[in-house]
Design an enzyme around this catalytic site. Sequence first.
Site, PDB file in Angstrom:
ATOM      1  N   CYS A 115       0.815  -1.222   0.000  1.00 20.76           N
ATOM      2  CA  CYS A 115       0.000   0.000   0.000  1.00 20.76           C
ATOM      3  C   CYS A 115       0.849   1.273   0.000  1.00 20.76           C
ATOM      4  O   CYS A 115       0.361   2.343  -0.348  1.00 20.76           O
ATOM      5  CB  CYS A 115      -0.952   0.002   1.192  1.00 20.76           C
ATOM      6  SG  CYS A 115      -2.081  -1.384   1.129  1.00 20.76           S
ATOM      7  N   HIS A 252      -3.310   7.295   1.701  1.00 22.73           N
ATOM      8  CA  HIS A 252      -3.716   5.948   1.291  1.00 22.73           C
ATOM      9  C   HIS A 252      -5.082   5.688   1.917  1.00 22.73           C
ATOM     10  O   HIS A 252      -5.327   6.025   3.077  1.00 22.73           O
ATOM     11  CB  HIS A 252      -2.689   4.921   1.776  1.00 22.73           C
ATOM     12  CG  HIS A 252      -3.165   3.519   1.649  1.00 22.73           C
ATOM     13  ND1 HIS A 252      -3.670   3.027   0.461  1.00 22.73           N
ATOM     14  CD2 HIS A 252      -3.263   2.505   2.557  1.00 22.73           C
ATOM     15  CE1 HIS A 252      -4.037   1.766   0.654  1.00 22.73           C
ATOM     16  NE2 HIS A 252      -3.808   1.426   1.912  1.00 22.73           N
ATOM     17  N   ASN A 282     -10.103  -0.071  -0.596  1.00 23.88           N
ATOM     18  CA  ASN A 282      -8.642   0.034  -0.497  1.00 23.88           C
ATOM     19  C   ASN A 282      -8.040  -0.563  -1.771  1.00 23.88           C
ATOM     20  O   ASN A 282      -8.121  -1.776  -1.976  1.00 23.88           O
ATOM     21  CB  ASN A 282      -8.181  -0.722   0.754  1.00 23.88           C
ATOM     22  CG  ASN A 282      -6.678  -0.709   0.947  1.00 23.88           C
ATOM     23  OD1 ASN A 282      -5.924  -0.340   0.055  1.00 23.88           O
ATOM     24  ND2 ASN A 282      -6.244  -1.124   2.126  1.00 23.88           N
TER      25      ASN A 282
HETATM   26  O1  UT7 Z   1      -3.954  -0.951   3.432  1.00 23.06           O
HETATM   27  C1  UT7 Z   1      -3.081  -1.630   4.233  1.00 23.06           C
HETATM   28  C2  UT7 Z   1      -3.302  -1.336   5.625  1.00 23.06           C
HETATM   29  N1  UT7 Z   1      -4.487  -1.997   6.106  1.00 23.06           N
HETATM   30  C3  UT7 Z   1      -5.189  -1.388   7.040  1.00 23.06           C
HETATM   31  O2  UT7 Z   1      -4.894  -0.272   7.383  1.00 23.06           O
HETATM   32  C4  UT7 Z   1      -6.315  -2.140   7.698  1.00 23.06           C
HETATM   33  C5  UT7 Z   1      -6.253  -1.875   9.169  1.00 23.06           C
HETATM   34  N2  UT7 Z   1      -7.300  -2.550   9.910  1.00 23.06           N
HETATM   35  C6  UT7 Z   1      -8.592  -2.196   9.845  1.00 23.06           C
HETATM   36  O3  UT7 Z   1      -8.955  -1.326   9.079  1.00 23.06           O
HETATM   37  C7  UT7 Z   1      -9.558  -2.851  10.798  1.00 23.06           C
HETATM   38  O4  UT7 Z   1      -8.855  -3.595  11.750  1.00 23.06           O
HETATM   39  C8  UT7 Z   1     -10.584  -3.768  10.073  1.00 23.06           C
HETATM   40  C9  UT7 Z   1     -11.564  -2.942   9.261  1.00 23.06           C
HETATM   41  C10 UT7 Z   1      -9.867  -4.765   9.177  1.00 23.06           C
HETATM   42  C11 UT7 Z   1     -11.399  -4.555  11.104  1.00 23.06           C
HETATM   43  O5  UT7 Z   1     -12.011  -3.654  12.006  1.00 23.06           O
HETATM   44  P1  UT7 Z   1     -11.898  -3.905  13.580  1.00 23.06           P
HETATM   45  O6  UT7 Z   1     -12.667  -2.861  14.237  1.00 23.06           O
HETATM   46  O7  UT7 Z   1     -10.432  -4.001  13.910  1.00 23.06           O
HETATM   47  O8  UT7 Z   1     -12.658  -5.278  13.737  1.00 23.06           O
HETATM   48  P2  UT7 Z   1     -12.120  -6.640  14.347  1.00 23.06           P
HETATM   49  O9  UT7 Z   1     -11.164  -7.288  13.410  1.00 23.06           O
HETATM   50  O10 UT7 Z   1     -11.703  -6.391  15.738  1.00 23.06           O
HETATM   51  O11 UT7 Z   1     -13.469  -7.501  14.335  1.00 23.06           O
HETATM   52  C12 UT7 Z   1     -14.591  -7.132  15.145  1.00 23.06           C
HETATM   53  C13 UT7 Z   1     -15.704  -8.143  14.931  1.00 23.06           C
HETATM   54  C14 UT7 Z   1     -15.242  -9.589  15.017  1.00 23.06           C
HETATM   55  O12 UT7 Z   1     -16.270 -10.331  15.657  1.00 23.06           O
HETATM   56  P3  UT7 Z   1     -16.122 -10.731  17.207  1.00 23.06           P
HETATM   57  O13 UT7 Z   1     -14.846 -11.553  17.283  1.00 23.06           O
HETATM   58  O14 UT7 Z   1     -16.007  -9.428  17.939  1.00 23.06           O
HETATM   59  O15 UT7 Z   1     -17.375 -11.496  17.472  1.00 23.06           O
HETATM   60  C15 UT7 Z   1     -15.165 -10.039  13.591  1.00 23.06           C
HETATM   61  O16 UT7 Z   1     -15.364 -11.412  13.416  1.00 23.06           O
HETATM   62  O17 UT7 Z   1     -16.252  -7.988  13.613  1.00 23.06           O
HETATM   63  C16 UT7 Z   1     -16.290  -9.250  12.958  1.00 23.06           C
HETATM   64  N3  UT7 Z   1     -16.114  -9.068  11.525  1.00 23.06           N
HETATM   65  C17 UT7 Z   1     -17.122  -8.845  10.665  1.00 23.06           C
HETATM   66  N4  UT7 Z   1     -18.452  -8.791  10.847  1.00 23.06           N
HETATM   67  C18 UT7 Z   1     -19.196  -8.542   9.753  1.00 23.06           C
HETATM   68  C19 UT7 Z   1     -14.938  -9.021  10.849  1.00 23.06           C
HETATM   69  N5  UT7 Z   1     -15.183  -8.791   9.541  1.00 23.06           N
HETATM   70  C20 UT7 Z   1     -16.521  -8.691   9.411  1.00 23.06           C
HETATM   71  C21 UT7 Z   1     -17.355  -8.448   8.313  1.00 23.06           C
HETATM   72  N6  UT7 Z   1     -18.694  -8.373   8.523  1.00 23.06           N
HETATM   73  N7  UT7 Z   1     -16.891  -8.246   7.053  1.00 23.06           N
END
Ligand code: UT7
Length: 325
Positions: A115, A252, A282
Amino acid sequence: MSVTRVIIRGCGSYLPENIVTNHDLAAKIDTTHEWIVGRTGIEARHIAADGELTSDLAFNAAQNALKDAGMAAEEIDLIVLATSTPDHTFPATATKVQARLGIHHGAAFDVQAVCSGFVYALSVAENLLKSGQHSKALVIGAEVFSRILDWEDRTTCVLFGDGAGAVVLETSEGEGTNDDRGILAAQLRSDGRYYDKLYVDGGPSTNQITGFLRMEGREVFRHAVGNISSIILSTVEQAGLEPSQIDWFVPHQANKRILEGTARKVGMSMDKIVITLDKHGNTSAASIPLALDVAYKDGRIKKGDLVLLEAMGGGFTWGAALIRW
Ligand code: UT7
């Protein structure tokens, strides 16, 4: 004192026709529009058609950038293409774009910094132009991330999209002050201790397959705001300027919450940030030149504006560039 600066003569972009909304994804996998938009700000992304390759997207963006610059392809003697989704393992996709543009001189190669690729490619090209080794460059960010996504992994497949953006660079003599047009400062960083936090689980020397993107999203998020904020501050400081002097911040496009956290940390207003992730998702190395092209074409970015580009991604890699438009 006269100083050689590298200026952006033109920019262009290209997006595949097919738009996939969050609702389209929710019909196929266990997710909702509300979760995706609430956690990331993403509402839709463009996905390349079958047979549409990274080189096709890059070629179209390059042609649009050359048109905007009013420059013929033959004038270009350097192509640096940032991508993590090349057409083939080798040769560089940049050479395919070079051939399609009808350029048979100079050099063309790919840069791989995920990225952060566009910022890396811009900085490499800037230095090759400043040294006098090349005279006019195309810097392209192009990706077909849809081909390396595990479409059954809802934690990653909802985040990414396909697209390409390009800029045409050339040198110009400046006075050596911050009023000069061109790239005023650029900084690149990496920290390979985080190699496995965001990676593709395949590769020629590992298992001879292409593989799929794997990410510990929370871990990436945790480092993003800190890394991005510190590189913004040090790049702006290198030029002897303050973040409050930046007219447009073109980041980005990974997650709106990362941008909000960064804006809070460096003391920038959200309305100075160009946001395209809602419509593009992204697009990795393509996201900055895509956003740049949108804000330039809609009249937000004007000649003389101070524009700051920043990115962070796999590696981890990160970087920033400060440009007087
Ligand atoms: O471009 C390169 C750099 N990349 C980035 O900058 C990405 C950085 N990370 C992020 O943007 C975020 O961490 C994400 C958007 C990927 C995820 O957001 P988060 O607030 O960190 O969510 P999480 O991974 O902590 O997941 C929270 C909950 C989980 O459920 P439980 O374990 O709390 O029951 C996941 O299973 O959300 C669930 N979950 C979803 N639910 C519905 C994860 N993906 C999904 C989904 N739809 N697509």
